[in-house]
Design a protein around this motif. Structure first.
Motif, short mmCIF file in Angstrom:
data_model
loop_
_atom_site.label_atom_id
_atom_site.label_comp_id
_atom_site.label_asym_id
_atom_site.label_seq_id
_atom_site.Cartn_x
_atom_site.Cartn_y
_atom_site.Cartn_z
N GLN A 113 71.75 21.04 42.75
CA GLN A 113 71.94 21.09 41.29
C GLN A 113 71.52 19.76 40.65
O GLN A 113 71.51 18.74 41.30
CB GLN A 113 73.41 21.33 40.96
CG GLN A 113 73.95 22.65 41.45
CD GLN A 113 75.44 22.70 41.20
OE1 GLN A 113 75.88 23.07 40.13
NE2 GLN A 113 76.21 22.28 42.17
N THR A 114 71.23 19.83 39.37
CA THR A 114 70.72 18.65 38.69
C THR A 114 71.78 17.96 37.84
O THR A 114 72.54 18.61 37.15
CB THR A 114 69.54 19.05 37.78
OG1 THR A 114 68.50 19.58 38.62
CG2 THR A 114 69.00 17.86 37.01
N PHE A 151 72.74 15.84 44.95
CA PHE A 151 72.28 16.28 43.62
C PHE A 151 70.85 15.81 43.37
O PHE A 151 70.43 14.77 43.88
CB PHE A 151 73.18 15.71 42.52
CG PHE A 151 74.54 16.34 42.47
CD1 PHE A 151 74.76 17.49 41.72
CD2 PHE A 151 75.59 15.81 43.21
CE1 PHE A 151 76.00 18.08 41.69
CE2 PHE A 151 76.84 16.41 43.19
CZ PHE A 151 77.05 17.54 42.42
N GLN A 319 69.32 20.25 28.40
CA GLN A 319 69.79 21.48 29.05
C GLN A 319 68.62 22.44 29.23
O GLN A 319 68.42 23.02 30.29
CB GLN A 319 70.93 22.13 28.25
CG GLN A 319 71.43 23.46 28.80
CD GLN A 319 71.86 23.41 30.25
OE1 GLN A 319 71.53 24.29 31.04
NE2 GLN A 319 72.62 22.39 30.64
N HIS A 323 68.14 21.95 32.95
CA HIS A 323 69.23 22.84 33.37
C HIS A 323 70.30 22.08 34.12
O HIS A 323 70.68 22.44 35.23
CB HIS A 323 68.69 23.98 34.24
CG HIS A 323 67.46 24.61 33.68
ND1 HIS A 323 67.50 25.48 32.61
CD2 HIS A 323 66.15 24.47 34.01
CE1 HIS A 323 66.26 25.85 32.31
NE2 HIS A 323 65.43 25.25 33.13
N SER A 325 73.65 20.59 35.64
CA SER A 325 74.99 21.12 35.87
C SER A 325 76.03 20.11 35.40
O SER A 325 77.20 20.43 35.25
CB SER A 325 75.19 21.44 37.35
OG SER A 325 75.11 20.24 38.10
N LYS A 326 75.58 18.88 35.21
CA LYS A 326 76.45 17.83 34.69
C LYS A 326 75.57 16.84 33.95
O LYS A 326 74.46 16.55 34.42
CB LYS A 326 77.13 17.15 35.88
CG LYS A 326 78.37 16.35 35.59
CD LYS A 326 78.76 15.64 36.88
CE LYS A 326 80.15 15.05 36.80
NZ LYS A 326 81.19 15.85 37.40
N TRP A 353 77.77 24.88 28.58
CA TRP A 353 77.43 23.71 29.40
C TRP A 353 78.01 22.41 28.84
O TRP A 353 78.05 21.39 29.54
CB TRP A 353 75.93 23.59 29.61
CG TRP A 353 75.07 23.82 28.40
CD1 TRP A 353 74.43 24.99 28.07
CD2 TRP A 353 74.75 22.89 27.36
NE1 TRP A 353 73.73 24.83 26.90
CE2 TRP A 353 73.90 23.56 26.44
CE3 TRP A 353 75.08 21.55 27.11
CZ2 TRP A 353 73.39 22.94 25.30
CZ3 TRP A 353 74.57 20.94 25.98
CH2 TRP A 353 73.74 21.62 25.08
N HIS A 356 80.46 20.34 30.73
CA HIS A 356 80.07 19.52 31.88
C HIS A 356 79.38 18.24 31.45
O HIS A 356 78.55 17.69 32.18
CB HIS A 356 79.17 20.33 32.81
CG HIS A 356 79.77 21.63 33.20
ND1 HIS A 356 80.93 21.71 33.94
CD2 HIS A 356 79.44 22.91 32.88
CE1 HIS A 356 81.26 22.99 34.07
NE2 HIS A 356 80.38 23.73 33.45
#
Ligand code: ARG
Length: 570
Positions: A113-114, A151, A319, A323, A325-326, A353, A356
């Motif tokens: 995840q990014t 990450f 985002q 995309h 995730s945090k 989102w 996050h």
């Protein structure tokens, strides 16, 4: 193998209906003193159920417990204490580190995840402040820690490259500036122009009008205004790059505030569609009274957008592009309300989102107990600070170890490492007292101390010319036992903790945990080294050298997570 889990599972067999595995694990303690073993479980909570005293219960249960990892499990008062089998346990840890090398402590929780990390983000044509230094150093370390946890990281420098101040700067430059002086020394010269503008404009309001006109031109894409703006930006970035190069920090994106100019309308439209905008004294705002916050200013009455509008727009852009995730923002604590506000606006707009997004604040840098200020001409140029740290480090080397190779590179690693460590050694919310002498000490909690310990360990390995990778691998694969003396045991326990510390540093977004860790490991290693003759030719020599090797691996990796280099000699 997790020693806590193994121990808890044994205990669980005897208290099955009273306590759950999770409860047992949470109750497990680490005894303060070595003589009390390596792990302990208190029996107080069992007294009621078994209708016996905790001491009796501890005795009864301990008598039935055994596990191959533990040499013995006994009752100590109301506690059940486990004593690890040191020889096999320390071998296990050393084996694992030889196996995994710099991957030791790596995690897969990120699962690809990014995370976007917005850090440093200085303002164009202004000095790189101590606050920006903190953001840079903390943010950079967090990128390393997040990557270590699996990450993907996008490093973003959200440059402050837009705003009415550019109208003032252009006005001042055209009146009093010169091309060569800006090129020679961009930041101080641009700052002077800016300061002079304010002094003069106090007397002469026509200047303010001219500045507004220039800013308007800039907004409308006027050629001359845009070229000047671009040039100020380029020159400033060149100056900032010198600092980034010294700190060995890089970014994936330099999209600053200006980048979002043509994307702002969309943001305002979205807020409008969701019915979030209210007029207040001619300005458009999002009210946040129900969250006990002042309204978030979106557009001024003259149509100008604001810092918050740009951050809202940047968040939507990030985002859509990454995309994430945090999304992490490493910015001083004085901006806490701003971040709470714009995160809340995004949540109100229905963006899931937004939950996050995290602001990672930090304390001030103080000089003699007072906040260091870049205003009022008292500019401390960061590049000078770093250069001074490097020359001090160089002087130390000339004194203590004048013959070493790559003197320049080592001095740079030590000087810069000292500045970084000094920042990261305390919890980030604490204020930092700025002192070059403190930073560069080779004794005490400093970067050079840890680097020096690493170099010392490397030099021991260099002295043992017969100890090479073949020997190391043979030791890893063989059944030769590990060490069990108390000095090596302390080192082993620290080595064991590294993966947990990495995890906690990530969970708390707190590099200081790693900074403290490497210091303590260095301390324990130095104790080990001063009490144990590592190079003596006896049956445990390979085991000792292997331990030294693993210490070099973990110290180097820990320092890397902080953004500090680990020279092999110093
Ligand atoms: N340029 C701002 C300052 O120097 C910091 C920007 C932080 N990042 C952000 N997305 N707001 O105060």
């Amino acid at each position: 193998m997790n020693i806590g889990k193994a121990f808890a599972r044994e205990i669980e067999k005897h208290v099955e209906h009273v306590l759950s595995m999770t409860e047992i694990e949470a109750m497990i303690e680490q005894p303060k003193y070595d003589e009390q073993g390596d792990i302990a479980f208190p029996c107080f909570r069992l007294a009621k159920h078994f209708k016996k005293s905790p001491v009796q219960i501890a005795e009864q249960i301990a008598a039935k417990l055994e596990h191959p990892l533990y040499e013995k499990i006994i009752a100590v008062g109301p506690y059940i204490n486990g004593f690890l089998d040191k020889k096999s346990y320390s071998k296990q840890i050393v084996q694992q580190i030889i196996n995994e090398k710099d991957h030791y402590g790596s995690k897969t929780i990120g699962n690809g995840q990014t995370i976007t990390i917005d850090f440093s983000s200085p303002n164009i044509a202004k000095p790189f402040s101590m606050g920006h230094l903190r953001s840079t150093v903390i943010g950079n370390s967090l990128t390393h820690i997040a990557k270590k946890c699996g990450f993907e990281v996008v490093k973003i420098n959200h440059l402050g490259d837009w705003g009415t101040q550019f109208g003032k700067l252009i006005t001042a430059y055209k009146l009093w500036g010169s091309e060569t002086s800006v090129q020679e020394n961009p930041i101080p010269v641009l700052l002077d122009l800016y300061v002079k503008f304010h002094e003069e404009a106090d007397e002469n309001d026509a200047l303010n009008q001219e500045a507004r006109a220039w800013f308007k031109k800039l907004e409308d894409g006027d050629k001359e205004a845009t070229a000047l703006w671009q040039w100020f930006r380029d020159e400033s970035l060149k100056a900032f790059s010198k600092i980034y190069d010294l700190l060995d920090v890089s970014f994936d994106s330099y999209h600053g505030e200006a980048f979002y100019n043509d994307k702002m309308d969309e943001t305002v439209d979205v807020l409008n569609e969701k019915g979030l905008l209210t007029l207040s004294e001619g300005a458009e705002v999002v009210k946040l009274a129900e969250l006990d916050m002042p309204p978030c200013l979106i557009r001024k009455s003259d149509g100008a957008t604001l810092y918050a509008t740009r951050d809202l727009t940047a968040a939507r852009y990030r985002q859509a592009t990454y995309h994430f995730s945090k999304a992490i923002y490493v910015v001083g604590q004085e901006q806490t309300v701003h971040f709470r506000q714009f995160f809340s606006v995004l949540e109100k707009a229905g963006y899931q989102w937004a939950k996050h997004m995290v602001h990672v604040p930090f304390g001030f840098i103080l000089k003699d107990g007072k906040k260091m200020s870049t205003r009022k001409g008292k500019v401390v140029l960061l590049e000078d600070v770093l250069q001074e740290a490097i020359s001090l480090a160089k002087r130390n080397i000339e004194e203590k170890n004048p013959t070493i190779e790559n003197k320049e590179a080592v001095a740079e690693a030590v000087g810069v490492g000292a500045v970084i460590y000094h920042d990261l050694k305390n919890e980030r919310m604490n204020h930092v007292e700025f002192s070059l002498e403190e930073m560069l000490k080779v004794e005490g909690r400093t970067g050079p101390y840890v680097q020096y310990t690493h170099a010392r360990a490397c030099s021991i390995l260099r002295k043992a010319t017969d100890f090479n990778n073949d020997v190391l691998q043979k030791y890893r694969l063989g059944d030769e036992p590990g060490l069990s003396d108390s000095y090596s045991w302390h080192v082993i326990k620290h080595l064991r903790d590294f993966p947990h510390v990495v995890q906690r540093a990530f969970d708390d977004l707190e590099p200081s945990l790693i900074a403290r860790y490497v210091f303590e490991l260095a301390q324990d290693f130095n104790k080990y080294y001063s009490h144990v003759k590592v190079l003596t030719n006896d049956a445990e020599r390979t085991a000792r050298l292997s331990l030294v090797y693993t210490v070099t691996v973990v110290l180097k990796e820990g320092l890397r997570l902080l953004g500090i280099k680990a020279p092999e000699s110093m």
